[in-house]
Design a protein around this motif. Sequence first.
Motif, PDB file in Angstrom:
ATOM      1  N   SER A   1      37.587  36.132  52.154  1.00 58.63           N
ATOM      2  CA  SER A   1      38.492  37.022  51.428  1.00 58.63           C
ATOM      3  C   SER A   1      38.516  36.677  49.946  1.00 58.63           C
ATOM      4  CB  SER A   1      39.901  36.921  52.024  1.00 58.63           C
ATOM      5  OG  SER A   1      40.813  37.718  51.295  1.00 58.63           O
ATOM      6  N   MET A   2      38.528  35.361  49.645  1.00 60.13           N
ATOM      7  CA  MET A   2      38.534  34.928  48.247  1.00 60.13           C
ATOM      8  C   MET A   2      37.252  35.355  47.532  1.00 60.13           C
ATOM      9  SD  MET A   2      38.316  31.032  46.803  1.00 60.13           S
ATOM     10  CE  MET A   2      36.616  30.954  47.433  1.00 60.13           C
ATOM     11  N   GLN A   3      36.108  35.218  48.207  1.00 60.06           N
ATOM     12  CA  GLN A   3      34.840  35.590  47.584  1.00 60.06           C
ATOM     13  C   GLN A   3      34.764  37.085  47.324  1.00 60.06           C
ATOM     14  OE1 GLN A   3      32.017  33.924  50.345  1.00 60.06           O
ATOM     15  NE2 GLN A   3      31.969  31.930  49.300  1.00 60.06           N
ATOM     16  N   ASN A   4      35.323  37.885  48.231  1.00 55.77           N
ATOM     17  CA  ASN A   4      35.358  39.328  47.980  1.00 55.77           C
ATOM     18  C   ASN A   4      36.162  39.632  46.716  1.00 55.77           C
ATOM     19  OD1 ASN A   4      33.830  39.937  50.229  1.00 55.77           O
ATOM     20  ND2 ASN A   4      35.613  40.188  51.576  1.00 55.77           N
TER      21      ASN A   4
ATOM     22  N   GLN B   1      36.661  37.544  44.251  1.00 54.09           N
ATOM     23  CA  GLN B   1      35.884  37.029  43.122  1.00 54.09           C
ATOM     24  C   GLN B   1      34.816  38.018  42.694  1.00 54.09           C
ATOM     25  OE1 GLN B   1      34.541  33.223  44.595  1.00 54.09           O
ATOM     26  NE2 GLN B   1      36.269  32.125  43.688  1.00 54.09           N
ATOM     27  N   HIS B   2      34.172  38.665  43.677  1.00 53.05           N
ATOM     28  CA  HIS B   2      33.151  39.668  43.348  1.00 53.05           C
ATOM     29  C   HIS B   2      33.787  40.852  42.614  1.00 53.05           C
ATOM     30  CE1 HIS B   2      30.544  38.042  46.871  1.00 53.05           C
ATOM     31  NE2 HIS B   2      30.407  37.332  45.772  1.00 53.05           N
ATOM     32  N   ARG B   3      34.976  41.251  43.046  1.00 52.49           N
ATOM     33  CA  ARG B   3      35.666  42.346  42.342  1.00 52.49           C
ATOM     34  C   ARG B   3      36.029  41.943  40.908  1.00 52.49           C
ATOM     35  NH1 ARG B   3      37.867  43.306  47.595  1.00 52.49           N
ATOM     36  NH2 ARG B   3      39.622  41.884  47.202  1.00 52.49           N
ATOM     37  N   GLN B   4      36.474  40.697  40.769  1.00 53.57           N
ATOM     38  CA  GLN B   4      36.810  40.217  39.431  1.00 53.57           C
ATOM     39  C   GLN B   4      35.561  40.187  38.539  1.00 53.57           C
ATOM     40  OE1 GLN B   4      39.574  39.335  37.888  1.00 53.57           O
ATOM     41  NE2 GLN B   4      41.082  39.367  39.538  1.00 53.57           N
ATOM     42  N   ALA B   5      34.445  39.707  39.110  1.00 50.76           N
ATOM     43  CA  ALA B   5      33.203  39.646  38.334  1.00 50.76           C
ATOM     44  C   ALA B   5      32.747  41.038  37.928  1.00 50.76           C
ATOM     45  CB  ALA B   5      32.115  38.940  39.146  1.00 50.76           C
ATOM     46  N   PHE B   6      32.864  42.002  38.851  1.00 51.46           N
ATOM     47  CA  PHE B   6      32.455  43.370  38.538  1.00 51.46           C
ATOM     48  C   PHE B   6      33.336  43.953  37.430  1.00 51.46           C
ATOM     49  CE2 PHE B   6      32.759  47.977  39.218  1.00 51.46           C
ATOM     50  CZ  PHE B   6      31.418  48.334  39.147  1.00 51.46           C
ATOM     51  N   ALA B   7      34.656  43.734  37.537  1.00 57.12           N
ATOM     52  CA  ALA B   7      35.572  44.262  36.516  1.00 57.12           C
ATOM     53  C   ALA B   7      35.306  43.614  35.161  1.00 57.12           C
ATOM     54  CB  ALA B   7      37.020  44.026  36.947  1.00 57.12           C
ATOM     55  N   HIS B   8      35.120  42.295  35.160  1.00 52.68           N
ATOM     56  CA  HIS B   8      34.834  41.607  33.901  1.00 52.68           C
ATOM     57  C   HIS B   8      33.510  42.093  33.301  1.00 52.68           C
ATOM     58  CE1 HIS B   8      38.080  38.824  34.893  1.00 52.68           C
ATOM     59  NE2 HIS B   8      37.952  38.295  33.692  1.00 52.68           N
ATOM     60  N   GLY B   9      32.495  42.254  34.179  1.00 52.94           N
ATOM     61  CA  GLY B   9      31.197  42.719  33.681  1.00 52.94           C
ATOM     62  C   GLY B   9      31.287  44.108  33.062  1.00 52.94           C
TER      63      GLY B   9
ATOM     64  N   PHE C   1      35.037  36.538  27.742  1.00 51.51           N
ATOM     65  CA  PHE C   1      34.981  37.046  29.107  1.00 51.51           C
ATOM     66  C   PHE C   1      34.486  35.982  30.074  1.00 51.51           C
ATOM     67  CE2 PHE C   1      35.867  41.114  27.404  1.00 51.51           C
ATOM     68  CZ  PHE C   1      36.333  41.873  28.468  1.00 51.51           C
ATOM     69  N   ALA C   2      33.595  35.103  29.590  1.00 48.48           N
ATOM     70  CA  ALA C   2      33.142  34.016  30.468  1.00 48.48           C
ATOM     71  C   ALA C   2      34.302  33.086  30.811  1.00 48.48           C
ATOM     72  CB  ALA C   2      32.010  33.231  29.787  1.00 48.48           C
ATOM     73  N   VAL C   3      35.112  32.759  29.799  1.00 47.67           N
ATOM     74  CA  VAL C   3      36.264  31.889  30.049  1.00 47.67           C
ATOM     75  C   VAL C   3      37.266  32.586  30.969  1.00 47.67           C
ATOM     76  CG1 VAL C   3      38.272  30.805  28.958  1.00 47.67           C
ATOM     77  CG2 VAL C   3      36.023  30.589  27.910  1.00 47.67           C
ATOM     78  N   SER C   4      37.478  33.902  30.720  1.00 42.37           N
ATOM     79  CA  SER C   4      38.420  34.648  31.553  1.00 42.37           C
ATOM     80  C   SER C   4      37.957  34.695  33.010  1.00 42.37           C
ATOM     81  CB  SER C   4      38.585  36.074  31.003  1.00 42.37           C
ATOM     82  OG  SER C   4      39.419  36.852  31.839  1.00 42.37           O
ATOM     83  N   LEU C   5      36.646  34.946  33.196  1.00 44.56           N
ATOM     84  CA  LEU C   5      36.117  35.010  34.558  1.00 44.56           C
ATOM     85  C   LEU C   5      36.200  33.638  35.223  1.00 44.56           C
ATOM     86  CD1 LEU C   5      34.726  36.590  36.795  1.00 44.56           C
ATOM     87  CD2 LEU C   5      32.527  36.103  35.704  1.00 44.56           C
TER      88      LEU C   5
ATOM     89  N   TYR D   1      38.319  31.300  34.570  1.00 44.31           N
ATOM     90  CA  TYR D   1      39.723  31.032  34.880  1.00 44.31           C
ATOM     91  C   TYR D   1      40.154  31.811  36.128  1.00 44.31           C
ATOM     92  CZ  TYR D   1      44.790  30.855  34.397  1.00 44.31           C
ATOM     93  OH  TYR D   1      46.127  30.680  34.625  1.00 44.31           O
ATOM     94  N   SER D   2      39.750  33.091  36.200  1.00 41.04           N
ATOM     95  CA  SER D   2      40.133  33.921  37.344  1.00 41.04           C
ATOM     96  C   SER D   2      39.559  33.373  38.640  1.00 41.04           C
ATOM     97  CB  SER D   2      39.655  35.363  37.131  1.00 41.04           C
ATOM     98  OG  SER D   2      40.257  35.941  35.984  1.00 41.04           O
ATOM     99  N   VAL D   3      38.287  32.966  38.601  1.00 40.82           N
ATOM    100  CA  VAL D   3      37.652  32.397  39.802  1.00 40.82           C
ATOM    101  C   VAL D   3      38.367  31.115  40.204  1.00 40.82           C
ATOM    102  CG1 VAL D   3      35.554  31.304  40.672  1.00 40.82           C
ATOM    103  CG2 VAL D   3      35.406  33.462  39.421  1.00 40.82           C
ATOM    104  N   GLY D   4      38.688  30.281  39.209  1.00 41.61           N
ATOM    105  CA  GLY D   4      39.400  29.043  39.507  1.00 41.61           C
ATOM    106  C   GLY D   4      40.770  29.290  40.109  1.00 41.61           C
ATOM    107  N   GLU D   5      41.490  30.295  39.568  1.00 45.42           N
ATOM    108  CA  GLU D   5      42.810  30.609  40.105  1.00 45.42           C
ATOM    109  C   GLU D   5      42.721  31.134  41.539  1.00 45.42           C
ATOM    110  OE1 GLU D   5      46.073  30.279  38.695  1.00 45.42           O
ATOM    111  OE2 GLU D   5      44.776  28.860  37.653  1.00 45.42           O
ATOM    112  N   LEU D   6      41.680  31.944  41.815  1.00 38.85           N
ATOM    113  CA  LEU D   6      41.509  32.435  43.188  1.00 38.85           C
ATOM    114  C   LEU D   6      41.246  31.279  44.152  1.00 38.85           C
ATOM    115  CD1 LEU D   6      39.369  35.648  42.547  1.00 38.85           C
ATOM    116  CD2 LEU D   6      41.709  35.566  43.428  1.00 38.85           C
ATOM    117  N   GLU D   7      40.459  30.321  43.707  1.00 37.29           N
ATOM    118  CA  GLU D   7      40.197  29.161  44.556  1.00 37.29           C
ATOM    119  C   GLU D   7      41.485  28.370  44.800  1.00 37.29           C
ATOM    120  OE1 GLU D   7      37.126  27.042  42.569  1.00 37.29           O
ATOM    121  OE2 GLU D   7      35.526  28.400  43.227  1.00 37.29           O
TER     122      GLU D   7
END
Length: 446
Positions: free
Chosen positions: A222-225, A227-235, A38-42, A44-50
């Motif tokens: 917008s990207m940070q919002n 990212q926060h949703r992605q972090a919440f879903a991953h968590g 999940f750390a790698v997935s998160l 990767y997701s954060v990197g892709e959003l950036e």
Amino acid sequence: MPENAHGEGTQYQETPHPRRLSIGPIMCLIMLCWTGTFAVSLWYSVGELEKHAMHYARIQARTAFEKDVTYRRWNSMMNGVMAPIVPGVLEPNPYLPAAGRDITTTDGVSYTKINPAFMTRLVHELGAMESGVIGHITSNMPIRKGNEPDPWEGAALKQLEAGLADEISGIEAINGAPYMRLIRPLVVEESCLPCHQFQGYTLNQVRGGISVSVPMKPITASMQNEQHRQAFAHGGLWGLGMAVIGGTMFRLSRSMKEHERDAELLRKEVAQRIEAETQLRLTAGTDMLTQLPNRRTALERLDMEIVRYKRSKAVFSLLLVDLDHFKNVNDTWGHEAGDKTLVVIAARLKSLLRGQDTVARWGGEEFLIILSETPEKSALIVAEKLRAGVEAVPVDIGTEQITLTASIGVAEFHPGRDVAFSIKIADDALYNAKKSGRNRVELARG
């Protein structure tokens, strides 16, 4: 144990004792893997959003550039457009020749000519106020003073003019805020020559560029919002998975403990049976006096050497060792002294051999020695070493010390004959050593 020293022994002796499986390290490993996934997935997701944010900002800048080029081209095709003069808002362009620049209509309204560069500057000013996107028409040889490049634009224009790139972009700070800056070249077209030919430009030459600066703050927000949703879903998924893993491991641990309790009695019973069988096998294959392999075990070792020979083609040799005048020891000092002598001589022979060699009690005062992967020439050297070793050190039998000698027959294994033949010719060589005066080594002839 002698058997184990030569790679033998019971099957049970080679089986390791069962170890209790600990569920804790396994659970930690699984949880660590789950967390890592999940750390790698998160990450990767954060990197892709950036990356997407950068890509979106770059597309926005390119779109603004294409619009500017389209407006400019249209204006050039129209040879400029006329617009009403509004004092303080739209004044005549001082960089255009006064002749033909301004007109007054019959109803008294004054108009001024807006050329492509002037219109581009006006559009940029309007865009900066409405969307925050900053446009700038610039050149290293500007006609208008306000079109000079800033340091970033100047460096980028040199690369564009040299043909090193068709576009240059990157994140730069403007007034302390991050912007996606992009610049593309403007090339000289036919409609550009009336204004720029005096500067020495020719058709299709880069004469400057349009830089567009897109503010990253709203895009980053917008990207940070997201990212926060992605972090919440991953968590949430991570926590659910950890709960499932923990519950599964708890039930498995309880089941394993119950199984281990049931298996413990069986393990003890099996261990007892293994011990009894091992002792029985050792007793059956070991000479009780000297603790050397007995005749039966020696024959098994010979079979193993034959198998080894067939695999590696390295011959082995046999030595038959007989203590000279051993009957005198029993007759003079008694059988107890004779037994002690056999034990001492057995240990001495074994100490003079390699670990892969075998010394066995063949019968009475006679010993059979198997020299693994040893031809007869080397076997003669070993035999002489054993003979000298027996003679060199007296045997202490308590009240006295007695010196013994040994006669030895040497035979190399004959691949074309069975092992009984090699034993026989070694025995014949031993007989010849006895016959020739004892305390000597004889090589078999056969």
